[in-house]
Design a protein around this motif. Sequence first.
Motif, short mmCIF file in Angstrom:
data_model
loop_
_atom_site.label_atom_id
_atom_site.label_comp_id
_atom_site.label_asym_id
_atom_site.label_seq_id
_atom_site.Cartn_x
_atom_site.Cartn_y
_atom_site.Cartn_z
N THR A 31 1.46 -0.44 -12.97
CA THR A 31 0.22 -1.09 -12.56
C THR A 31 0.25 -1.32 -11.05
OG1 THR A 31 -0.06 -2.20 -14.69
CG2 THR A 31 -1.24 -3.13 -12.80
N LEU A 32 -0.71 -0.72 -10.36
CA LEU A 32 -0.81 -0.85 -8.91
C LEU A 32 -2.14 -1.51 -8.55
CD1 LEU A 32 0.38 2.73 -7.83
CD2 LEU A 32 1.78 0.69 -8.18
N LEU A 33 -2.08 -2.46 -7.63
CA LEU A 33 -3.28 -3.11 -7.10
C LEU A 33 -3.38 -2.70 -5.63
CD1 LEU A 33 -2.63 -6.70 -8.56
CD2 LEU A 33 -3.72 -4.74 -9.67
N VAL A 34 -4.40 -1.93 -5.29
CA VAL A 34 -4.46 -1.28 -3.98
C VAL A 34 -5.48 -1.97 -3.08
CG1 VAL A 34 -4.71 0.91 -2.78
CG2 VAL A 34 -3.90 0.88 -5.15
N THR A 35 -5.05 -2.27 -1.86
CA THR A 35 -5.93 -2.93 -0.90
C THR A 35 -5.94 -2.20 0.43
OG1 THR A 35 -6.51 -5.11 0.03
CG2 THR A 35 -4.17 -4.48 0.08
N CYS A 36 -7.01 -2.46 1.20
CA CYS A 36 -7.08 -1.95 2.58
C CYS A 36 -7.79 -3.04 3.39
CB CYS A 36 -7.81 -0.61 2.64
SG CYS A 36 -9.53 -0.66 2.08
N ARG A 37 -8.65 -2.66 4.32
CA ARG A 37 -9.37 -3.69 5.08
C ARG A 37 -10.46 -4.34 4.24
NH1 ARG A 37 -13.16 -2.22 10.15
NH2 ARG A 37 -14.43 -1.50 8.40
N SER A 38 -11.31 -3.49 3.58
CA SER A 38 -12.44 -4.06 2.84
C SER A 38 -12.84 -3.24 1.62
CB SER A 38 -13.65 -4.23 3.77
OG SER A 38 -13.96 -3.01 4.43
N GLY A 39 -11.96 -2.37 1.13
CA GLY A 39 -12.21 -1.70 -0.13
C GLY A 39 -12.55 -0.23 -0.10
N GLY A 40 -12.75 0.35 1.08
CA GLY A 40 -13.11 1.76 1.18
C GLY A 40 -11.92 2.70 1.12
N ARG A 41 -10.96 2.49 2.00
CA ARG A 41 -9.76 3.33 1.98
C ARG A 41 -8.98 3.16 0.68
NH1 ARG A 41 -6.95 1.66 7.47
NH2 ARG A 41 -8.61 0.08 7.36
N SER A 42 -8.96 1.94 0.15
CA SER A 42 -8.23 1.72 -1.09
C SER A 42 -8.85 2.51 -2.24
CB SER A 42 -8.17 0.23 -1.42
OG SER A 42 -9.44 -0.36 -1.40
N ALA A 43 -10.17 2.67 -2.24
CA ALA A 43 -10.82 3.50 -3.26
C ALA A 43 -10.37 4.95 -3.12
CB ALA A 43 -12.34 3.39 -3.14
N MET A 44 -10.30 5.45 -1.90
CA MET A 44 -9.81 6.81 -1.66
C MET A 44 -8.37 6.95 -2.16
SD MET A 44 -11.15 7.43 2.24
CE MET A 44 -12.79 6.91 2.75
N ALA A 45 -7.57 5.93 -1.91
CA ALA A 45 -6.17 5.96 -2.34
C ALA A 45 -6.07 5.98 -3.86
CB ALA A 45 -5.42 4.76 -1.78
N VAL A 46 -6.88 5.17 -4.53
CA VAL A 46 -6.87 5.15 -5.99
C VAL A 46 -7.22 6.53 -6.54
CG1 VAL A 46 -8.02 4.25 -8.04
CG2 VAL A 46 -7.39 2.69 -6.19
N ASN A 47 -8.24 7.16 -5.96
CA ASN A 47 -8.65 8.49 -6.43
C ASN A 47 -7.54 9.53 -6.23
OD1 ASN A 47 -11.15 7.59 -7.29
ND2 ASN A 47 -12.17 8.07 -5.35
N ALA A 48 -6.85 9.44 -5.11
CA ALA A 48 -5.75 10.38 -4.86
C ALA A 48 -4.63 10.17 -5.87
CB ALA A 48 -5.22 10.20 -3.43
N LEU A 49 -4.32 8.93 -6.18
CA LEU A 49 -3.27 8.64 -7.14
C LEU A 49 -3.68 9.03 -8.56
CD1 LEU A 49 -2.14 5.19 -5.71
CD2 LEU A 49 -0.82 7.32 -5.66
N ALA A 50 -4.96 8.85 -8.87
CA ALA A 50 -5.46 9.25 -10.19
C ALA A 50 -5.29 10.75 -10.40
CB ALA A 50 -6.93 8.84 -10.35
N LYS A 51 -5.57 11.53 -9.36
CA LYS A 51 -5.41 12.98 -9.46
C LYS A 51 -3.94 13.37 -9.69
CE LYS A 51 -9.40 14.33 -6.64
NZ LYS A 51 -9.84 14.99 -5.39
N ALA A 52 -3.03 12.50 -9.25
CA ALA A 52 -1.59 12.76 -9.42
C ALA A 52 -1.05 12.23 -10.74
CB ALA A 52 -0.82 12.16 -8.25
N GLY A 53 -1.94 11.67 -11.58
CA GLY A 53 -1.52 11.23 -12.90
C GLY A 53 -1.35 9.73 -13.09
N PHE A 54 -1.58 8.93 -12.04
CA PHE A 54 -1.50 7.48 -12.18
C PHE A 54 -2.71 6.98 -12.98
CE2 PHE A 54 1.45 8.23 -8.81
CZ PHE A 54 2.35 7.18 -8.83
#
Length: 217
Positions: free
Chosen positions: A141-164
């Motif tokens: 379980t990962l909780l991803v943050t950035c400045r205000s939610g934009g980059r963290s959404a990109m990070a979540v999508n990248a991790l989802a593609k990798a199987g997270f």
Amino acid sequence: MSKRHYELSVRGWSASLALPAVALIVTAGLADSSSVRAGTNEQPASQAANVQIPADKQTSLGLYVTSREAYEKWKASPDKVTVLDVRTPEEFLFIGHAEMAWNIPLAAQSYRWDADKKQFPMTPLPDFVARVQKIAKPGDTLLVTCRSGGRSAMAVNALAKAGFKNVYNITDGFEGDAVKNPDSVFDGQRLVNGWKNSGLPWTYHIDPDRLVLPAER
């Protein structure tokens, strides 16, 4: 007027300096993270309708929490929940960060001005997922943050593609969203929600063991 007043009265989402503009969407539940309290009956962001979340903060996994919810989730199971901060090391160091967070940057800040976009663009780091895989497994379980939610959404999508599978976007980020009120002395300042504005523990102290940075070029 108090900061609390502005948190309740202002509902604007700001445009990011180095990322695509954020959709201007009124969301009482997200804009005022101080209304989220442990033990209340309020629905967490992960259960809220996606229409309440700006498009650039939505993810393919559809898992969302506010900063307050993220802290409570981590506190309930600190050995099984990881807080991941994908901002640049400069932001992590000089603006501060959640005490328990790992810093694994999604992108690097460039220093060449883009006159058309009127910003210093960020450059994606291709080894981001590989660096996350050094500290986490796809079932974690990962909780991803950035400045205000934009980059963290990109990070979540990248991790989802990798199987997270269990990766949540912290929708208000560390700094939160900006006040959008020309009549306010706080106009443009990030005082609407966010980890730093929610009374949650944060620090400037750096633990180098919690920074997983790209290799120097």
